[in-house]
Enzyme design. Structure first.
Site, PDB file in Angstrom:
ATOM      1  N   CYS A  20       0.827  -1.206   0.000  1.00 26.70           N
ATOM      2  CA  CYS A  20       0.000   0.000   0.000  1.00 26.70           C
ATOM      3  C   CYS A  20       0.865   1.261   0.000  1.00 26.70           C
ATOM      4  CB  CYS A  20      -0.992  -0.057   1.154  1.00 26.70           C
ATOM      5  SG  CYS A  20      -2.461   0.911   0.808  1.00 26.70           S
ATOM      6  N   HIS A  64      -3.417  -4.917   1.643  1.00 24.63           N
ATOM      7  CA  HIS A  64      -2.779  -5.195   2.935  1.00 24.63           C
ATOM      8  C   HIS A  64      -2.743  -6.698   3.228  1.00 24.63           C
ATOM      9  CE1 HIS A  64      -2.471  -1.120   4.773  1.00 24.63           C
ATOM     10  NE2 HIS A  64      -3.347  -0.853   3.826  1.00 24.63           N
ATOM     11  N   GLU A  97      -1.145  -8.210   5.350  1.00 26.62           N
ATOM     12  CA  GLU A  97      -0.864  -8.460   6.771  1.00 26.62           C
ATOM     13  C   GLU A  97      -2.135  -8.436   7.626  1.00 26.62           C
ATOM     14  OE1 GLU A  97      -0.633  -5.683   5.258  1.00 26.62           O
ATOM     15  OE2 GLU A  97      -0.968  -3.982   6.589  1.00 26.62           O
TER      16      GLU A  97
HETATM   17  N1  GLN Z   1      -3.708   6.359   0.781  1.00 24.29           N
HETATM   18  C1  GLN Z   1      -2.426   6.120   1.393  1.00 24.29           C
HETATM   19  C2  GLN Z   1      -1.326   6.917   0.704  1.00 24.29           C
HETATM   20  O1  GLN Z   1      -1.552   7.456  -0.336  1.00 24.29           O
HETATM   21  C3  GLN Z   1      -2.091   4.654   1.370  1.00 24.29           C
HETATM   22  C4  GLN Z   1      -3.125   3.888   2.170  1.00 24.29           C
HETATM   23  C5  GLN Z   1      -2.613   2.678   2.855  1.00 24.29           C
HETATM   24  O2  GLN Z   1      -1.402   2.452   3.013  1.00 24.29           O
HETATM   25  N2  GLN Z   1      -3.531   1.899   3.361  1.00 24.29           N
HETATM   26  O3  GLN Z   1      -0.257   7.001   1.211  1.00 24.29           O
END
Ligand code: GLN
Length: 195
Positions: free
Chosen positions: A78, A169, A171
């Site tokens: 992410c 995610h 995890e």
């Molecule tokens: N929206 C976040 C970003 O742009 C990432 C979201 C996440 O890690 N769950 O950094």
């Protein structure tokens, strides 16, 4: 095998738990000096702008370029994927810029900020439960990048040599198969690391 999780901001404890479940010794990494002790590193989800800022403050911006040059595997999930990207849509600067992918932040919009789905993941699983939270998408990838998974034709996981990323995610469930896949990369590259 010892693997670190960058512990500046974000989902750190969850990754440590999964790495242990997958069979590794896992430690939170808060200082650059800890990087010599580990064979691979997870960049967790969270807020990429905040993580990037703290990385600069603590010297991880340059130290991780060196870490990657030693072919030590890095797994970005992410926000961690955004940290790895060579290009971020609508932005003229990047964080590490290590992986040949162009990403779009918060790509699913407000309507679908968070959702779960089952994904087919090449070399990992045929039915991987993926949790997306304000997730980024990979808009395009370079020649050296292998696409590992797509969600409705959009790229959501990829690998380039010793670098791995997922826009969701892995995890946050009980399924450790993606962490196991990362550990197999760590094992593979451990012999070739320039110490
Ligand atoms: N929206 C976040 C970003 O742009 C990432 C979201 C996440 O890690 N769950 O950094």
């Amino acid at each position: 095998m010892k693997v670190g999780v960058l512990a500046l901001q974000g989902a750190v404890a969850e990754h440590i738990r999964m790495l242990e479940k997958a069979g590794a010794e896992a430690i939170p990494v808060k200082k650059v000096s800890q990087l010599v002790d580990i064979d691979g590193l997870v960049l967790p989800g969270g807020e990429s702008t905040a993580i990037g800022k703290l990385m600069k403050e603590y010297g991880f911006d340059t130290a991780l370029l060196e870490f990657s040059a030693q072919k030590k595997p890095i797994f970005g999930t992410c926000a961690g994927l955004i940290i790895l990207a060579r290009e971020i849509a609508g932005q003229d600067w990047v964080h590490l810029g290590l992986m040949d992918i162009k990403v779009e932040r918060n790509a699913f919009g407000r309507q679908r900020e968070s959702f779960e789905t089952d994904l087919v993941m090449e070399g990992v699983a045929d039915d991987f439960r993926a949790v997306f939270i304000r997730a980024p998408l990979i808009l395009n990838v370079g020649d050296k990048v292998e696409v590992i998974s797509r969600y409705k034709d959009e790229i959501v996981a990829a690998r380039q040599d010793h670098l791995l990323c997922a826009s969701f995610h892995p995890e946050l469930t009980e399924d450790a198969r993606m962490h196991k896949y990362f550990l197999s990369m760590v094992e593979q590259y451990r012999g070739v690391s320039i110490k």
